[in-house]
Design a protein around this motif. Structure first.
Motif, PDB file in Angstrom:
ATOM      1  N   ASN A  63       0.843  -1.198   0.000  1.00 20.08           N
ATOM      2  CA  ASN A  63       0.000   0.000   0.000  1.00 20.08           C
ATOM      3  C   ASN A  63       0.877   1.246   0.000  1.00 20.08           C
ATOM      4  OD1 ASN A  63      -1.993   1.951   0.472  1.00 20.08           O
ATOM      5  ND2 ASN A  63      -2.226   1.426   2.633  1.00 20.08           N
ATOM      6  N   THR A  64       0.634   2.151  -0.925  1.00 22.67           N
ATOM      7  CA  THR A  64       1.333   3.440  -0.929  1.00 22.67           C
ATOM      8  C   THR A  64       0.366   4.618  -0.920  1.00 22.67           C
ATOM      9  OG1 THR A  64       1.427   3.576  -3.359  1.00 22.67           O
ATOM     10  CG2 THR A  64       3.254   2.445  -2.252  1.00 22.67           C
ATOM     11  N   THR A  65      -0.935   4.346  -0.908  1.00 21.28           N
ATOM     12  CA  THR A  65      -1.896   5.427  -1.157  1.00 21.28           C
ATOM     13  C   THR A  65      -3.006   5.568  -0.122  1.00 21.28           C
ATOM     14  OG1 THR A  65      -3.284   3.963  -2.514  1.00 21.28           O
ATOM     15  CG2 THR A  65      -1.564   5.231  -3.653  1.00 21.28           C
ATOM     16  N   ASP A  66      -3.292   4.545   0.668  1.00 19.99           N
ATOM     17  CA  ASP A  66      -4.533   4.526   1.441  1.00 19.99           C
ATOM     18  C   ASP A  66      -4.244   4.486   2.941  1.00 19.99           C
ATOM     19  OD1 ASP A  66      -7.081   4.125   2.488  1.00 19.99           O
ATOM     20  OD2 ASP A  66      -7.700   2.812   0.844  1.00 19.99           O
ATOM     21  N   ILE A  67      -4.229   5.653   3.575  1.00 19.83           N
ATOM     22  CA  ILE A  67      -3.984   5.722   5.017  1.00 19.83           C
ATOM     23  C   ILE A  67      -5.109   5.033   5.781  1.00 19.83           C
ATOM     24  CG2 ILE A  67      -3.680   7.270   6.985  1.00 19.83           C
ATOM     25  CD1 ILE A  67      -2.568   9.357   5.054  1.00 19.83           C
ATOM     26  N   ASP A  82      -2.955  19.805   2.634  1.00 23.57           N
ATOM     27  CA  ASP A  82      -1.548  19.755   3.029  1.00 23.57           C
ATOM     28  C   ASP A  82      -0.826  18.511   2.524  1.00 23.57           C
ATOM     29  OD1 ASP A  82      -1.435  22.218   4.467  1.00 23.57           O
ATOM     30  OD2 ASP A  82      -2.575  21.279   6.083  1.00 23.57           O
ATOM     31  N   MET A  83      -1.571  17.440   2.257  1.00 23.50           N
ATOM     32  CA  MET A  83      -0.976  16.238   1.669  1.00 23.50           C
ATOM     33  C   MET A  83      -1.941  15.708   0.616  1.00 23.50           C
ATOM     34  SD  MET A  83       0.941  14.313   4.867  1.00 23.50           S
ATOM     35  CE  MET A  83      -0.515  14.105   5.888  1.00 23.50           C
ATOM     36  N   LEU A  84      -1.396  15.115  -0.435  1.00 26.00           N
ATOM     37  CA  LEU A  84      -2.205  14.801  -1.618  1.00 26.00           C
ATOM     38  C   LEU A  84      -2.764  13.382  -1.570  1.00 26.00           C
ATOM     39  CD1 LEU A  84      -0.033  16.536  -4.377  1.00 26.00           C
ATOM     40  CD2 LEU A  84      -1.730  17.520  -2.810  1.00 26.00           C
ATOM     41  N   PHE A  85      -3.465  13.063  -0.494  1.00 28.21           N
ATOM     42  CA  PHE A  85      -4.158  11.784  -0.362  1.00 28.21           C
ATOM     43  C   PHE A  85      -5.651  11.978  -0.607  1.00 28.21           C
ATOM     44  CE2 PHE A  85      -0.347  11.080   2.182  1.00 28.21           C
ATOM     45  CZ  PHE A  85       0.003   9.778   1.865  1.00 28.21           C
ATOM     46  N   ASP A  86      -6.326  10.900  -1.018  1.00 35.34           N
ATOM     47  CA  ASP A  86      -7.783  10.940  -1.088  1.00 35.34           C
ATOM     48  C   ASP A  86      -8.343  11.266   0.294  1.00 35.34           C
ATOM     49  OD1 ASP A  86      -8.022  10.160  -3.821  1.00 35.34           O
ATOM     50  OD2 ASP A  86      -7.664   8.078  -3.254  1.00 35.34           O
ATOM     51  N   CYS A  87      -9.335  12.149   0.320  1.00 41.26           N
ATOM     52  CA  CYS A  87      -9.863  12.576   1.612  1.00 41.26           C
ATOM     53  C   CYS A  87     -11.205  13.251   1.399  1.00 41.26           C
ATOM     54  CB  CYS A  87      -8.887  13.551   2.286  1.00 41.26           C
ATOM     55  SG  CYS A  87      -9.389  14.100   3.929  1.00 41.26           S
ATOM     56  N   GLU A  88     -12.092  13.121   2.386  1.00 41.15           N
ATOM     57  CA  GLU A  88     -13.352  13.855   2.342  1.00 41.15           C
ATOM     58  C   GLU A  88     -13.742  14.273   3.752  1.00 41.15           C
ATOM     59  OE1 GLU A  88     -17.890  13.702   0.504  1.00 41.15           O
ATOM     60  OE2 GLU A  88     -16.628  11.897   0.436  1.00 41.15           O
ATOM     61  N   THR A  89     -14.082  15.556   3.899  1.00 42.61           N
ATOM     62  CA  THR A  89     -14.600  16.099   5.147  1.00 42.61           C
ATOM     63  C   THR A  89     -15.871  16.878   4.830  1.00 42.61           C
ATOM     64  OG1 THR A  89     -13.427  18.220   5.002  1.00 42.61           O
ATOM     65  CG2 THR A  89     -12.218  16.361   5.966  1.00 42.61           C
ATOM     66  N   ASP A  90     -16.438  17.504   5.845  1.00 47.34           N
ATOM     67  CA  ASP A  90     -17.621  18.333   5.615  1.00 47.34           C
ATOM     68  C   ASP A  90     -17.302  19.543   4.747  1.00 47.34           C
ATOM     69  OD1 ASP A  90     -19.102  16.639   7.191  1.00 47.34           O
ATOM     70  OD2 ASP A  90     -18.930  17.879   9.001  1.00 47.34           O
ATOM     71  N   ALA A  91     -16.025  19.938   4.716  1.00 45.95           N
ATOM     72  CA  ALA A  91     -15.657  21.163   4.003  1.00 45.95           C
ATOM     73  C   ALA A  91     -14.997  20.919   2.658  1.00 45.95           C
ATOM     74  CB  ALA A  91     -14.714  21.997   4.876  1.00 45.95           C
ATOM     75  N   LEU A  92     -14.352  19.752   2.480  1.00 49.09           N
ATOM     76  CA  LEU A  92     -13.550  19.499   1.284  1.00 49.09           C
ATOM     77  C   LEU A  92     -13.660  18.041   0.862  1.00 49.09           C
ATOM     78  CD1 LEU A  92     -10.049  21.140   1.977  1.00 49.09           C
ATOM     79  CD2 LEU A  92     -11.738  21.920   0.318  1.00 49.09           C
ATOM     80  N   GLU A  93     -13.444  17.809  -0.423  1.00 49.50           N
ATOM     81  CA  GLU A  93     -13.212  16.460  -0.931  1.00 49.50           C
ATOM     82  C   GLU A  93     -12.014  16.525  -1.866  1.00 49.50           C
ATOM     83  OE1 GLU A  93     -15.430  12.722  -3.216  1.00 49.50           O
ATOM     84  OE2 GLU A  93     -16.553  14.552  -2.728  1.00 49.50           O
ATOM     85  N   GLN A 104      -9.433  14.271  -4.483  1.00 51.65           N
ATOM     86  CA  GLN A 104      -9.054  13.086  -5.251  1.00 51.65           C
ATOM     87  C   GLN A 104      -7.562  13.187  -5.547  1.00 51.65           C
ATOM     88  OE1 GLN A 104     -11.598  13.032  -8.716  1.00 51.65           O
ATOM     89  NE2 GLN A 104     -13.328  12.139  -7.593  1.00 51.65           N
ATOM     90  N   SER A 105      -6.819  12.194  -5.093  1.00 50.36           N
ATOM     91  CA  SER A 105      -5.363  12.230  -5.197  1.00 50.36           C
ATOM     92  C   SER A 105      -4.898  11.967  -6.627  1.00 50.36           C
ATOM     93  CB  SER A 105      -4.762  11.173  -4.271  1.00 50.36           C
ATOM     94  OG  SER A 105      -3.377  11.024  -4.506  1.00 50.36           O
ATOM     95  N   PRO A 106      -3.815  12.617  -7.055  1.00 50.53           N
ATOM     96  CA  PRO A 106      -3.265  12.308  -8.382  1.00 50.53           C
ATOM     97  C   PRO A 106      -2.615  10.932  -8.447  1.00 50.53           C
ATOM     98  CG  PRO A 106      -1.809  13.815  -7.224  1.00 50.53           C
ATOM     99  CD  PRO A 106      -3.052  13.689  -6.382  1.00 50.53           C
ATOM    100  N   TYR A 107      -2.408  10.283  -7.296  1.00 51.73           N
ATOM    101  CA  TYR A 107      -1.825   8.940  -7.275  1.00 51.73           C
ATOM    102  C   TYR A 107      -2.878   7.861  -7.507  1.00 51.73           C
ATOM    103  CZ  TYR A 107       2.329  11.191  -5.382  1.00 51.73           C
ATOM    104  OH  TYR A 107       3.435  12.000  -5.214  1.00 51.73           O
ATOM    105  N   THR A 108      -4.149   8.202  -7.341  1.00 52.57           N
ATOM    106  CA  THR A 108      -5.224   7.227  -7.523  1.00 52.57           C
ATOM    107  C   THR A 108      -6.243   7.668  -8.569  1.00 52.57           C
ATOM    108  OG1 THR A 108      -6.410   8.253  -5.672  1.00 52.57           O
ATOM    109  CG2 THR A 108      -5.031   6.336  -5.169  1.00 52.57           C
TER     110      THR A 108
END
Length: 528
Positions: free
Chosen positions: A8-12, A412-423, A425-429
């Motif tokens: 795994n290199t992409t999914d915390i 701050d880091m380019l991982f896939d992530c979703e919160t109430d304020a932001l979503e 999509q990482s360029p690695y996935t």
């Protein structure tokens, strides 16, 4: 030689979930379900050694931090078992005590104090107080702090005669252990306890420990010396991250600069460019046997420095996550040979299944460090305490991928992530980096150091202004994807540590090939 199939290199988040599963299977059924400490997969696979004074804090801190970060639905019976083991360790005195020797069926009295475990004890009590509102844990934490002020603080060492006269405690001889390998480790959980409860004595004790740490160990020149700190590197790195936590909590700019000087200086005697870190610093080290806990501490410190206003440390944290900590998790267990177990010993049951998701003592390139079989520790280990520390660090990273504050939204880091304020999509996935702003506010996207600020295209919003390492869009559209198109460059680097060198090929911040010297159980294809 085997290259592992599931790296795994992409999914915390997935790494956290697997780690929590491993921590949920860590109980010794032959010893009243007190969690194991040791575990290995070669030359023979087994789990061993119940550790009530050490393990519950590691695992409760990791699991409950993960629950807080991700909203995981944890098995409450698992948490209760870890809590029972923690309270058992405090049953004779308000200290995290250990039974002497090995036991079965929960027999024996915990009476021995290993200073090393003060951190773990406070982590257990903090986690149960903060996330389970345990009054018992808070009462024990307060009593433990009082005891340290009474028996340790006046002379900055234990009043052993009085401690052993007044309590059932027997203080284990720490040998060549240093303050950094003992009480200093507790600064971090004391800070967390204060932040969760406002209990001032916790912060007061953390400050006393900090004063000694910066006066005698973390010097102004930022240097490291084994003779000063001790050879157990995780103690040094967790003390470093603890000081960073305290500096952030109290707004102490001078202390944060001291942490930064060590991070930029002496830490490089203990790590390489992707955050791999040696387990023991004593020279000569016979092989590159690392420790994932050290790497996690480095990440946590980098995240704090990033929040303090130094975005280049976010870049370090992301590279470490993608290139080392995430890949080093034990995910592919197909190579593990289950041991013969005619006596039906619990530690030899379903070893591969129970350890999947763990972390251990990797080399930069794989689970089997070159020279491990000729070293003083000829085994491939995945000690159970390490998964707790690694998952705790991953939870901190998960919460730091994006943030929102009065200045707007930050990626701050380019991982896939979703919160109430932001979503995100990482360029690695995904084909490109894309961000959807869900609430009004300026958007700040950190640019990796290998990306020329002028060499990317933006779709769906005005072209950003470049400011302090971020691409800033002052008025991004709400509810629409904004695309950032750029290539993930293939580049080569040499990982250096002391006199060794390892060639690596990266795509952006993730490794795609690395020297492995013909070792087994490698994370990446060979460099050549």
């Amino acid at each position: 030689m085997v290259q592992l199939r599931d790296v795994n290199t992409t999914d915390i988040g997935d790494a956290i979930r697997l780690g929590c599963q491993a921590m949920s299977r860590a109980f010794n059924a032959d010893d009243a379900d007190i969690p194991y400490g040791g575990a290995q997969v070669r030359p023979e696979a087994f789990l061993s050694g119940s550790m009530e004074g050490h393990m519950p804090g590691r695992l409760l801190n990791g699991m409950l931090a993960a629950e807080d970060a991700m909203g995981l639905d944890l098995d409450e019976e698992v948490i209760d078992k870890h809590a029972r083991a923690a309270f058992f360790s405090y049953s004779r005195a308000p200290l995290p005590l250990q039974r002497i020797g090995q036991h079965i069926n929960g027999e024996g009295d915990p009476i021995e104090l290993q200073e090393h475990n003060l951190r773990e004890g406070f982590h257990a009590l903090y986690a149960l107080t903060a996330f389970r509102k345990s009054e018992r844990a808070m009462e024990l934490a307060a009593a433990s702090i009082d005891l340290l002020f009474d028996y340790w603080v006046p002379n900055e060492q234990w009043d052993r005669v009085r401690l052993e006269r007044d309590t059932p405690v027997r203080l284990r001889d720490s040998g060549e252990g240093t303050f950094i390998q003992g009480p200093a480790r507790a600064i971090g959980p004391l800070v967390k306890l204060y932040q969760a409860t406002g209990y001032q004595p916790a912060l007061d004790l953390a400050t006393v420990l900090k004063d000694k740490a910066v006066r005698e160990f973390f010097l102004d020149d930022g240097s490291f010396a084994t003779e000063r700190f001790g050879s157990h590197v995780h103690s040094t790195t967790c003390a470093m991250s603890s000081l960073a936590q305290l500096a952030e909590c109290t707004g102490d700019a001078g202390l944060m600069q001291q942490v930064k000087r060590f991070y930029d200086g002496g830490l490089w005697d203990l790590r390489d460019q992707i955050g791999w870190s040696i387990e023991v610093s004593t020279r000569p080290t016979l092989c590159r046997r690392g420790e994932a806990n050290n790497t996690g501490d480095i990440i946590e410190t980098a995240l704090i420095l990033g929040r303090w206003g130094y975005p280049k440390y976010y870049a370090d944290a992301e590279r470490i996550l993608r290139s080392h900590l995430l890949p080093s998790q034990l995910r592919d267990v197909s190579f593990i040979v289950e041991p013969d177990n005619p006596e039906e010993v619990d530690g030899k049951r379903q070893v591969a299944h129970r350890l999947r998701g763990g972390f251990g003592f990797p080399a930069p390139y794989g689970h089997e460090p070159l020279g491990i079989w000729q070293s003083n520790k000829p085994r491939i280990g995945f000690n159970i305490d390490i998964v707790g520390g690694a998952v705790g660090s991953l939870a901190a990273a998960y919460k730091t991928v994006v943030r929102s504050d009065g200045a707007g939204h930050w990626v701050d880091m380019l991982f896939d992530c979703e919160t109430d304020a932001l979503e995100v999509q990482s360029p690695y996935t995904h084909p490109r980096l894309a961000v959807k702003v869900k609430q009004p506010g300026a958007l700040h996207v950190r640019l990796p150091p290998w990306l020329d600020g002028e060499r990317f295209n933006v779709e769906g919003a005005e072209h950003p202004v470049l400011r302090d390492g971020y691409a800033v869009i002052e008025n991004p559209p709400v509810g629409h994807w904004i695309g950032f198109a750029f290539d993930l460059p293939i580049h080569e680097t040499t990982l250096t540590w002391r006199d060794s060198a390892i060639r690596a090929r990266l795509r952006g911040d993730e490794v795609v090939a690395m020297d492995n010297f013909g070792t087994d159980l490698t994370f990446f294809p060979p460099f050549d």
